[in-house]
Scaffold this active site. Sequence first.
Site, PDB file in Angstrom:
ATOM      1  N   THR A  47      15.238  -2.027   6.609  1.00 52.45           N
ATOM      2  CA  THR A  47      14.222  -1.203   5.606  1.00 52.45           C
ATOM      3  C   THR A  47      14.416   0.147   5.915  1.00 52.45           C
ATOM      4  O   THR A  47      14.537   0.671   7.021  1.00 52.45           O
ATOM      5  CB  THR A  47      12.684  -1.774   6.033  1.00 52.45           C
ATOM      6  OG1 THR A  47      11.852  -1.081   5.046  1.00 52.45           O
ATOM      7  CG2 THR A  47      12.280  -1.549   7.443  1.00 52.45           C
ATOM      8  N   LYS A 100      -5.073  14.176   2.980  1.00 53.89           N
ATOM      9  CA  LYS A 100      -6.233  14.562   3.543  1.00 53.89           C
ATOM     10  C   LYS A 100      -6.251  16.105   3.284  1.00 53.89           C
ATOM     11  O   LYS A 100      -5.699  16.991   3.742  1.00 53.89           O
ATOM     12  CB  LYS A 100      -6.087  14.494   5.137  1.00 53.89           C
ATOM     13  CG  LYS A 100      -7.524  14.729   5.802  1.00 53.89           C
ATOM     14  CD  LYS A 100      -7.564  14.028   7.060  1.00 53.89           C
ATOM     15  CE  LYS A 100      -8.818  13.673   7.429  1.00 53.89           C
ATOM     16  NZ  LYS A 100      -9.117  13.063   8.940  1.00 53.89           N
ATOM     17  N   GLU A 150       9.212  -6.347   6.553  1.00 55.32           N
ATOM     18  CA  GLU A 150       9.054  -6.597   8.004  1.00 55.32           C
ATOM     19  C   GLU A 150       8.129  -8.113   8.068  1.00 55.32           C
ATOM     20  O   GLU A 150       8.045  -8.497   9.267  1.00 55.32           O
ATOM     21  CB  GLU A 150       8.002  -5.792   8.604  1.00 55.32           C
ATOM     22  CG  GLU A 150       8.777  -4.597   9.082  1.00 55.32           C
ATOM     23  CD  GLU A 150       8.730  -3.650   7.892  1.00 55.32           C
ATOM     24  OE1 GLU A 150       8.855  -3.705   6.835  1.00 55.32           O
ATOM     25  OE2 GLU A 150       9.181  -2.228   8.295  1.00 55.32           O
ATOM     26  N   TRP A 200     -10.425  12.368   2.672  1.00 54.78           N
ATOM     27  CA  TRP A 200      -9.201  11.643   2.355  1.00 54.78           C
ATOM     28  C   TRP A 200      -9.184  11.492   0.653  1.00 54.78           C
ATOM     29  O   TRP A 200     -10.146  11.238   0.106  1.00 54.78           O
ATOM     30  CB  TRP A 200      -9.310  10.022   2.589  1.00 54.78           C
ATOM     31  CG  TRP A 200      -9.161  10.045   4.336  1.00 54.78           C
ATOM     32  CD1 TRP A 200     -10.279   9.696   5.180  1.00 54.78           C
ATOM     33  CD2 TRP A 200      -7.743  10.355   5.001  1.00 54.78           C
ATOM     34  NE1 TRP A 200      -9.718   9.675   6.410  1.00 54.78           N
ATOM     35  CE2 TRP A 200      -8.303  10.194   6.535  1.00 54.78           C
ATOM     36  CE3 TRP A 200      -6.809  10.556   4.813  1.00 54.78           C
ATOM     37  CZ2 TRP A 200      -7.448  10.338   7.576  1.00 54.78           C
ATOM     38  CZ3 TRP A 200      -5.692  10.860   5.612  1.00 54.78           C
ATOM     39  CH2 TRP A 200      -6.192  10.623   7.015  1.00 54.78           C
TER      40      TRP A 200
END
Lengths: 552, 552
Positions: free
Chosen positions: B185, B442, B332, B447
Site C-alpha cells: 500500500t 485544522k 490492511e 477541524w
Amino acid sequence: MRGLMFDSQLLLHSFLWRTERLFADKQIVTRLGPGEYHRYTYRDFGKRARRLGDAMRTLGIGPGDRVGTLAWNHYRHLETYFGVPGIQAVLHTINLRLSPAQQKFTIDKAEDRLLLVDVDQLDLVADLLDLGLPTVEAVVVLADSVPEHRLPLPVHCYEELLAAADEDAQFEEFDEHSASAMCFTSATTGDPKGVVYSHRAMVLQAMCLAMHDKLNMSESQVWLEVAPMFHCNGWNIPHTALLQGATLVLPGAHPSPADYVDIIEDLGVTGMNAAVTIGTMIRDAVRASDRPRDLSTLSTLWLGGQAPSKAVMKWFRDEYDCEVMQGYGMTENSPQICFFALKSTLADGDDDEIYALRQTQGLPIPLLQIKVCDQETREELPWDGQSIGDFFVRSPFTASEYYKDERTKDSMIDGWLRTGDVGCIDPEGYVLLKDRSKDLIKSGGEWISTIDLENSLMLHPKVAEATVVGIEDEKWLERPLACVVPSDPSLTADELRDHLLAEGFIKFWIPDTFLFVPEVPKTSVGKYDKKAIRGVVADEGLERAKAALGAG
Amino acid sequence: MRGLMFDSQLLLHSFLWRTERLFADKQIVTRLGPGEYHRYTYRDFGKRARRLGDAMRTLGIGPGDRVGTLAWNHYRHLETYFGVPGIQAVLHTINLRLSPAQQKFTIDKAEDRLLLVDVDQLDLVADLLDLGLPTVEAVVVLADSVPEHRLPLPVHCYEELLAAADEDAQFEEFDEHSASAMCFTSATTGDPKGVVYSHRAMVLQAMCLAMHDKLNMSESQVWLEVAPMFHCNGWNIPHTALLQGATLVLPGAHPSPADYVDIIEDLGVTGMNAAVTIGTMIRDAVRASDRPRDLSTLSTLWLGGQAPSKAVMKWFRDEYDCEVMQGYGMTENSPQICFFALKSTLADGDDDEIYALRQTQGLPIPLLQIKVCDQETREELPWDGQSIGDFFVRSPFTASEYYKDERTKDSMIDGWLRTGDVGCIDPEGYVLLKDRSKDLIKSGGEWISTIDLENSLMLHPKVAEATVVGIEDEKWLERPLACVVPSDPSLTADELRDHLLAEGFIKFWIPDTFLFVPEVPKTSVGKYDKKAIRGVVADEGLERAKAALGAG
C-alpha cells in the site's frame, strides 16, 4: 511463511458484540400463551447474557465446566446459549424428549455441575435426582421465582441471580477451539452419543447459513425457531439470527401446530425452520381451522429431518407462495450439511424437474466436502446420480469423535464422518439420500430404498403418513412392510399397490404387507421410528405387531 | 475443554473444490477486444489452476516462496490467485500503477523469485531488470508464446508450462495461517508498506461478502470485476465468485469506461465493483454515447475508495433502477471493513434521510470490531454520530503488522489497526468518515472536513469533480483550498461560495481559493491525490502552483 493478520478468535460473543452495537433495537419475541408475547430488545438480551456469565462465575462455574439445560424455546434459554459459552463453560442442552434413563445417562456422561431448568421440568429433575445425579451440585429455575419443590439440592432463581450480577461484565477472548456446547444423539444401539461443539464450528456454520443461496437469513426477517433449542443448537438458528440481527421468535413451552399458525399470523413471520412432520401438521392445522388463515408473510420454510413430500411442498407454494426448502443435517455436523438451492443453470426445467431437484437434500454448504463410497470396497464412487454408497462428510464443523465413546471408530474414519446415510450424488453435486444405512432393505440381493417408497406413498391422496421398514423374511432375507396412516378410511392395500406400480416401481419393490395404523411411532426428534416398528415386528411377530401398532 | 471437531483448515482451495464439483459448467469470461471474449468453464479453470501449481513446483517454487505478477484482470491472472497459494507459495500482485522505482522496491522487499507478467509489461520488466532485481530468477509470460524480448533471464511461456503440467495434481492441506498473498500500500511518506494475507483471512472475508445484507453475491450473478486484480486481491471478488459459483467477468487489458458499458450490455452484467471515479466515468461514457445504452441488468454497483456522490448514486437509480452501494475498505483489512445495508428499521425514512445513510461508509462486516478514539487522549468515544476521532478496526482479516517495517508501531496499536481515517459512528453503528487523518484541516483550532466540502461541491450542477486540501496559512495555520473541474465553463467561484453557504456550511469553512482545473491529480488507485496538490502548493507557492495544475 505466515500471514501477518491479527489472530482474532472465532468466538460466539463476536455475534453478541454485533447485536448489542448494531441491532440493539431489534426484538426477541417469546410466546407465553394465546395472543400473549414477551418482547425485549437485543440490547436487553446482551446485558442479560453478560449478567448470566457473571452469575455463572459467582456459582463457581469456570472454563470447561458443563452446564445442562432442560428448557423449551424461550428468551432465557437463548441467554444461556451465549452466557454459558461466553465464560468458556460448555452448554449441554438436554433433550426433553429422551427417556429419564437416557437423560440421566447424558447428564452423568457430560458431568453437568449445574442444571438450568424450566418450572415444568422440576418434577422430572426430582425424579432424575432420585435416580442419582452424582455430578450435579445445584439447580437454577428459569423463572421469576422458585416454586415449591422437592429437590434435595441448592435451588436458585434465575432472575434473582441476574439481578445480582454485573451487566457490565465482559466476555474475554480465548481459543476458538474451546468447547461451546454439547448435544447427545440417539444411537441405533446402546446409549446416546455425545458431540462436543467448538466456538469455531458454531461461528463458521452460522456464517454459512447467512450466505446467499443457503439459508440466506437477513436482518429484515422475522424468524420463528420451531426446531427445539435442546436439539442440536436449535439448528444454529439462534446464532445466525444474532449474527444477522434478524427478529427472532421463540414459541415457548409445549407449542402445538395451531400455535405456530397463530404466531405466524400475529407477528408476520417471514422464515421458519421445523421438522418435516411439523410442516405437515401446520398444513393440517390450517385446513382444520374454522376460518381462513393468513400465512402470506412466510417466504422461507426450511424443513429438515427427512425429505418433505411433494404434496406438502406444493401446498405451501400454491396456498401462500412460500417455497419449502429442504436442509439436511445431523447432530454430528453442527448440524447443517446441505441446503437446497436451485442453480440458475437449472431454473429452466419444468415443474416436475424442479420438484425432483427440490426433493434432493441439496448442495453441500461451504467449507464442507462430501463423498460417496462403495459399502464393500470403500472406494469413492462417481457423482453420476446412480452410484449408491455410504455418504461421508468433513468440515471444520464436523465431529471428529464422540465424547469418550468407543463408537467413534465406527463413524470417524480417516478424517471423514460416515454419516450413516446411504445415497448418491448427481453430476451437479445435488445429494440424493436413499436411506439410513440401517434402514436400507436388502431383499434377495437387491437394495430397496424405503425413502423412495415412502415418498411415493405420501403422494397418494388418501395417505396422511407412510413409512416403510424391512422385516425378516425366510426366502428373501428382508422384505418391505409399509405402515400407512390413511386420511380417507376407504383406502385399500390394492389401491396403494396400483399406485406404486403406476409410479414406476418394479413388482419386487412393492411391500408385501400394508398396515393401516392410527399413527406412525416417532422418535424424540419427530422422525418416523423405524427401529421401533422393526423391533415390535421382530419381538412379537407380524400378527401380534399389528395389534401393538393399532393396525385395523 | 476443546470442541471435538475436525481441524479442517480454512484454505482457498476449499473454494476450488466447490467450483470444480458444484459449479463446473459456470463460466469465466475475459474481454479480449471489442465484442470479443475468451470464455471457459470453472471446470477448465480448476484444472488449469492445479496445473499451474504443478508447474510452479517444477520451477522450484515451494512453500513460502513469493511469486510476483504484473498483470491485468484476465483468466490467467485469476489462475495465479489459486495456483500459487495452492502450493503454499505467496502471490505478490504488483501494482501496475506504481512508479518503476516503487515497483522495484516492492519486488526486492517481497524477494519475489519469479515474475508472471503480461506481454505488454515486458518492456517494463526489462527496465526493472536494468535497475536490478537481485531475487528474481526467471520470468513467465502470461501468453500462448513468448515474443521477442531483451530480458537477461530465463523466460518461460505460461501455456507451455501448463501443457507440460499434471492436471490431476492436487493441493494438500496445510496451516490456514499460511501466507496466501502480499500487497503493498502506498504510504503518505516513504516507501510502500507490505501487507501479508493468510488463507484464513481470505476465506473468512469471502464468506462475509457472500452473506446477506453485505455484498450478497450469489450463484445467479454475472459479476464484472472492475477493481484491478493487482489492487488488494481484487477486493476479494475473485474468491467470493468462486465460493458462490457466480459467473465472473474480467475486463482484460487497458479497459476504458466505454469498454465497461459495452461489457455490461454484451454479457448482461448484474453486479460490479469499481472505484468511485470509475462509476462517474461510466455515467459520463453513457451520457457521451451516440445511442441509448442498456445497463438495466445491473442491480448491484459497489463503489469504493471514497464516498460516491449523491449525484452519481441518483443517476444510476433513476436511469437503471440500480442501487449504488458504498463499501469501505483498505489494503490492511483484506480489504473490506464496512458495507452499506439499509436496516429494515430505518427503511421508512424519506429519500433524503436514506441518501444520507447511503453516503455513510455503512456497517462493520461480521467478525470485525470498530471503535473511534479521541486523537489526543486516545480514549474510546461514544457512538453518537458526533464524536470525531481516529477510526480503529480489528478482525481475523486485519493486518497485525507491515512486512518487515518499523512503521508497524504507528498503525498497529494494542491489537487494533489505526486506519488513518478520522470519523464518527452513529448510534445505529453506521460509520461516517470525515477525512483521512492526514487530510483533515485544522484551521484556527477548528477541524474542517475536506470530505464534507467535496461532497457538497460535487452536488453543484456545474461541477464534474472537486477536491479540497489544506494549505499553509500564516494566520490560521491551515486554510481550505478547492480544486474544481467544471462541467460548464461559466462556473464562478462566487457561485460555489453561495452554494456552500446554501448547503449550510459556516463562513469559516468556505475555501478561500477555488482553482478551476482541467483535471484533479489522482493516485495509482484512482483516488484524488491530495498529497500531490498540497506538495505543489507547498513547493511552488500558490501562484506558480496554479500554472502547474493547469488552473485557468
